[in-house]
Design a protein around this motif. Structure first.
Motif, PDB file in Angstrom:
ATOM      1  N   ILE A 173       0.844  -1.199   0.000  1.00 19.21           N
ATOM      2  CA  ILE A 173       0.000   0.000   0.000  1.00 19.21           C
ATOM      3  C   ILE A 173       0.878   1.246   0.000  1.00 19.21           C
ATOM      4  N   ALA A 174       1.938   1.188   0.808  1.00 21.40           N
ATOM      5  CA  ALA A 174       2.855   2.327   0.865  1.00 21.40           C
ATOM      6  C   ALA A 174       3.461   2.588  -0.509  1.00 21.40           C
ATOM      7  N   ALA A 175       3.866   1.502  -1.175  1.00 22.32           N
ATOM      8  CA  ALA A 175       4.477   1.650  -2.497  1.00 22.32           C
ATOM      9  C   ALA A 175       3.460   2.212  -3.492  1.00 22.32           C
ATOM     10  N   ALA A 176       2.225   1.689  -3.418  1.00 25.32           N
ATOM     11  CA  ALA A 176       1.211   2.111  -4.383  1.00 25.32           C
ATOM     12  C   ALA A 176       0.847   3.582  -4.194  1.00 25.32           C
ATOM     13  N   LEU A 177       0.818   4.027  -2.932  1.00 22.80           N
ATOM     14  CA  LEU A 177       0.422   5.409  -2.670  1.00 22.80           C
ATOM     15  C   LEU A 177       1.632   6.331  -2.605  1.00 22.80           C
ATOM     16  N   GLY A 178       2.807   5.758  -2.699  1.00 18.69           N
ATOM     17  CA  GLY A 178       4.013   6.551  -2.607  1.00 18.69           C
ATOM     18  C   GLY A 178       4.173   7.207  -1.254  1.00 18.69           C
ATOM     19  N   ALA A 179       3.753   6.501  -0.218  1.00 17.57           N
ATOM     20  CA  ALA A 179       3.839   7.079   1.123  1.00 17.57           C
ATOM     21  C   ALA A 179       4.913   6.365   1.930  1.00 17.57           C
ATOM     22  N   GLU A 180       5.422   7.064   2.913  1.00 11.37           N
ATOM     23  CA  GLU A 180       6.421   6.477   3.795  1.00 11.37           C
ATOM     24  C   GLU A 180       5.714   5.540   4.770  1.00 11.37           C
ATOM     25  N   ILE A 181       6.438   4.517   5.199  1.00  8.54           N
ATOM     26  CA  ILE A 181       5.810   3.580   6.129  1.00  8.54           C
ATOM     27  C   ILE A 181       6.527   3.655   7.469  1.00  8.54           C
ATOM     28  N   ILE A 182       5.742   3.735   8.531  1.00 10.52           N
ATOM     29  CA  ILE A 182       6.310   3.727   9.873  1.00 10.52           C
ATOM     30  C   ILE A 182       5.821   2.460  10.542  1.00 10.52           C
ATOM     31  N   ALA A 183       6.746   1.581  10.885  1.00 13.61           N
ATOM     32  CA  ALA A 183       6.345   0.284  11.429  1.00 13.61           C
ATOM     33  C   ALA A 183       6.454   0.303  12.946  1.00 13.61           C
ATOM     34  N   TRP A 184       5.463  -0.242  13.566  1.00 11.06           N
ATOM     35  CA  TRP A 184       5.460  -0.399  15.015  1.00 11.06           C
ATOM     36  C   TRP A 184       5.313  -1.884  15.273  1.00 11.06           C
ATOM     37  N   ASN A 185       6.416  -2.527  15.600  1.00 10.06           N
ATOM     38  CA  ASN A 185       6.364  -3.966  15.837  1.00 10.06           C
ATOM     39  C   ASN A 185       6.016  -4.222  17.291  1.00 10.06           C
ATOM     40  N   VAL A 186       4.852  -4.780  17.496  1.00 11.18           N
ATOM     41  CA  VAL A 186       4.343  -4.935  18.850  1.00 11.18           C
ATOM     42  C   VAL A 186       4.933  -6.194  19.476  1.00 11.18           C
ATOM     43  N   LYS A 187       5.319  -6.081  20.729  1.00 14.71           N
ATOM     44  CA  LYS A 187       5.812  -7.243  21.478  1.00 14.71           C
ATOM     45  C   LYS A 187       4.933  -7.425  22.704  1.00 14.71           C
ATOM     46  N   SER A 188       5.182  -8.519  23.419  1.00  9.03           N
ATOM     47  CA  SER A 188       4.308  -8.809  24.555  1.00  9.03           C
ATOM     48  C   SER A 188       4.425  -7.736  25.630  1.00  9.03           C
ATOM     49  N   THR A 189       5.552  -7.030  25.646  1.00  9.83           N
ATOM     50  CA  THR A 189       5.738  -6.028  26.693  1.00  9.83           C
ATOM     51  C   THR A 189       5.361  -4.624  26.224  1.00  9.83           C
ATOM     52  N   THR A 190       4.949  -4.501  24.953  1.00 11.73           N
ATOM     53  CA  THR A 190       4.645  -3.172  24.437  1.00 11.73           C
ATOM     54  C   THR A 190       3.406  -2.593  25.116  1.00 11.73           C
ATOM     55  N   ARG A 191       3.519  -1.336  25.513  1.00 11.06           N
ATOM     56  CA  ARG A 191       2.350  -0.651  26.054  1.00 11.06           C
ATOM     57  C   ARG A 191       1.898   0.399  25.050  1.00 11.06           C
ATOM     58  N   ALA A 192       0.639   0.755  25.144  1.00 11.78           N
ATOM     59  CA  ALA A 192       0.100   1.738  24.199  1.00 11.78           C
ATOM     60  C   ALA A 192       0.899   3.031  24.285  1.00 11.78           C
ATOM     61  N   GLN A 193       1.301   3.367  25.499  1.00  9.20           N
ATOM     62  CA  GLN A 193       2.041   4.601  25.731  1.00  9.20           C
ATOM     63  C   GLN A 193       3.312   4.668  24.886  1.00  9.20           C
ATOM     64  N   ASP A 194       3.984   3.503  24.714  1.00 14.72           N
ATOM     65  CA  ASP A 194       5.234   3.466  23.948  1.00 14.72           C
ATOM     66  C   ASP A 194       5.035   3.977  22.528  1.00 14.72           C
TER      67      ASP A 194
END
Lengths: 393, 282
Positions: free
Chosen positions: B50-71
């Protein structure tokens, strides 16, 4: 007609509501269905359904509902909006939902439909205008029906055909209602949790560090603390055999859901028959007995006790003592009261339901333990009883 | 609702009508797109496509078991600040300025980006049960406040949010209701052939036939713990190509099976069947 479709989904316990209807109305107004039944099928599916377990229900209802029907996107959208604007309906909505509907002016939506229709007629170039593709007219198909979506035999040509997709019911394997039930039980049980800080000090305690540093006249003083860990311990006592046989499957679901709950620190399961006397057993076949007194000694009062049983027995089984063994003189009800007294939080789950009809031993046990029906609702209530803080009333 | 560019897949990522409908709904209604499906069916790749098709930058947030929403919003680096205040080695940071110690998380960055970006919240089900609920407000409003400074971060351009889930946990209803949902089906053999074609365009017809047949036979084995999926097939073919293998026979030992099967027991199951000379399907 379309609202019936939503109600049919609801009847099949697919959670669709006003939010989904609003989203669909907006999508149709934006022409996302690309004027085809296929498009409509996919758009409706991605907005109405939120879990693969409901995809099969959607297919079934869709096929039954729209076979041979004449659909018009504009009518669907206006029908949805009319339905949403019903004042009775409005009262059930949250402020947020109400605002999102009010923002969607029916007149406006209809006007947009008309506009787009007109525009498309004027510049019917089969080009890249964003409503239709490849020269199809906006709300029709192959240019035959300028304002309708033809459904039914021959409807929705091209790549797949919504009816064909719906009829194929390829999501059937995902629905397994048994799994769904265990999952629902798991979800209900998941609320039963608590955290405590114990063990190695691996986490930086910011508040503590700031305090200590300030106390230390600005010299940095790092304070650490143990991370939060689940701290709920649960004892599951299950009645097996006799009058419980019809519930064997339900019991095994509860058991597997409890076993799979990873958010508990400890789960102990024991079995008994009819009523607890002196001993409970580690296996369903009444092997490996454990004395109730030992169990009470091992498990502190902070364990959550869950007893599952129909509580229906002959009065002498509850009020009399079994008469054998060293604890033979203590009646069943006394053991139950001992359990109730020992643990701060305990519940009794009854697969027969609660309050259906009077039964002497059921009523007696309901006087000892807070009793809930073994349904999703009852389970939810039981869990809130178990996590309610402080000493019981 | 303004006009938007419709997503039609890319030359590296094949889609079908149902996926396109879901993506376009999410784009038009500005709702998060929740993608579920078997591991290895290209959920994460979809976001990149989708990023490639729209020519937009992608920001990835890889969630782990310890990830909190605040992070995802921001992190206040207290330790660095304490350290700087104590040892005075600031690299030009002003200890008195709290803003220097506030680092935006992926969601914060996505909101602050001057252009529309794609925010990929990968494997949301890995986090705690309450994690999605904690994000509801921020995802709805696309704004949040940094409590330490009172600053409000408001979306410059509402980011496109793609959320993937492997179904390890049930997601809360309130969260689901806000998402456009798509379940990635496992590709049928014909579609799989096209996918293989995209990734290995130079492959000979025989090898494609043979690998696909072996792959679907192996997948049909019900005793497997972890059935191989698209990504494993692509990897397997890549390994075969590197090794210069031009032919794969089903009736004898399959080369580099480890690329397809990741669990020891599964290798044993398949090896058993091959050794027994039986036809695959159990």
């Amino acid at each position: 007609m379309f609202v019936d479709f939503l109600y049919e989904l609801r009847r099949r316990r697919v959670p669709v509501g006003t939010q989904e209807a609003v989203a669909l109305a907006r999508a149709l107004a934006a022409g996302l269905h690309e004027s085809s039944l296929d498009g409509f099928y996919f758009v409706a599916r991605s907005l109405l359904i939120h879990s693969e377990t409901y995809l099969d229900d959607f297919d079934v209802v869709f096929a039954a509902h729209f076979r041979g029907a004449q659909l018009e996107a504009k009518n669907i959208a206006s029908e949805l909006l009319e339905w949403l604007k019903n004042p009775v309906k409005m009262r059930e909505l949250s402020d947020e939902e109400r605002a999102s509907i009010e923002a969607l002016d029916l007149e406006e939506v209809l006007r947009r439909f008309e506009e787009r229709l007109k525009e498309q007629k004027e510049r019917h170039d089969g080009g890249n205008h964003w409503i239709g593709t490849g020269g199809t007219s906006p709300f029709g198909r192959g240019g035959e029906h300028p304002q309708g979506i033809q459904v039914g035999p021959g409807g929705g040509g091209g790549k797949g055909g919504a009816m064909k997709t719906a009829d194929a019911r390829k999501y059937r394997p995902y629905r397994s209602d048994v799994v769904l039930d265990i999952r629902q039980i798991e979800i209900a049980l998941r609320k039963l949790r608590a955290f405590a800080r114990e063990g190695a000090e691996q986490e930086l305690d910011i508040e503590g560090t700031i305090d200590a540093t300030a106390q230390n006249a600005g010299e940095l003083e790092i304070v650490t603390r143990p991370p939060r860990r689940p701290n709920t311990r649960v004892i599951l006592l299950m009645d097996v055999g006799g009058s419980m046989d019809p519930y064997a499957q339900l019991m095994s679901q509860v058991f597997s859901a409890a076993k799979r709950a990873t958010h508990w620190r400890e789960l102990r399961t024991y079995y008994f028959h009819n009523c607890v006397y002196g001993r409970v057993f580690k296996t369903e076949g009444f092997q490996d007995p454990v004395k109730v007194n030992e169990l009470l000694a091992e498990c502190g009062k902070h364990y959550k006790l869950v007893i599952v049983g129909d509580a229906a027995m002959a009065p002498y089984e509850l009020l009399g003592a079994p008469g054998y063994g060293e604890e033979g003189k203590v009646p069943g009800v006394a053991w139950l009261m001992a359990l109730r007294e020992h643990f701060e939080r305990s519940v009794w789950l009854n697969p027969d339901g609660v309050g259906g009809y009077a039964h002497p031993t059921v009523d007696a046990i309901a006087g000892v333990f807070p009793m809930f029906a073994l349904t999703l609702e009852g389970l939810g209530q039981a869990v809130s009883e178990l996590i309610r803080g402080g000493r019981r009333a | 609702m303004s006009e938007f560019r419709r997503f039609r897949g890319t030359d590296r990522y094949l889609t079908n009508e149902s996926l396109e409908a879901a993506v376009n709904c999410a784009l038009a209604l500005e709702r998060p797109l929740l993608v579920k499906g078997e591991p290895g069916t290209g959920k994460t790749l979809l976001a990149e496509a989708i990023a490639a098709a729209l020519g937009a930058e992608i920001i990835a947030w890889n969630v782990k078991s310890t990830t909190r929403a605040q992070d995802g919003l921001y992190v206040y680096d207290t330790v660095q600040r304490l350290y700087d205040s104590r040892f005075g080695d600031h690299d030009g940071r002003d200890v008195g300025d709290i803003r220097r110690y506030i680092k935006l998380g992926p969601l914060g960055q996505a909101l602050k980006a001057p252009h529309r970006v794609i925010l990929l919240i990968d494997e949301v089900d890995k986090a705690d049960l309450e994690f999605p609920n904690d994000l509801l407000h921020e995802l709805d409003r696309m704004r949040f406040r940094i409590t330490e400074t009172g600053d409000e971060i408001v979306a410059v351009e509402r980011p496109i949010v793609i959320i993937t889930s492997n179904n390890e946990k049930e997601l809360p209803d309130a969260f689901l209701r806000r998402c456009v949902f798509h379940f990635i089906d496992f590709p049928d053999p014909a579609f799989m052939r096209r996918i293989v074609g995209v990734h290995h365009p130079d492959l000979t017809g025989t090898l494609v036939d043979q690998t696909l047949r072996a792959f679907f036979e192996i997948r049909a084995n019900t005793r497997l713990r972890k059935r191989p999926s698209t990504s494993e097939l692509i990897d397997w073919i890549a390994v075969l190509k590197r090794a210069g293998i031009a032919e794969v026979k089903l009736d004898k030992e399959l080369p580099f099976l480890g690329a397809l099967l990741k669990k020891e027991q599964d290798l044993v199951v398949i090896a058993d069947q091959l050794a027994g000379g039986k036809k695959f399907r159990s």
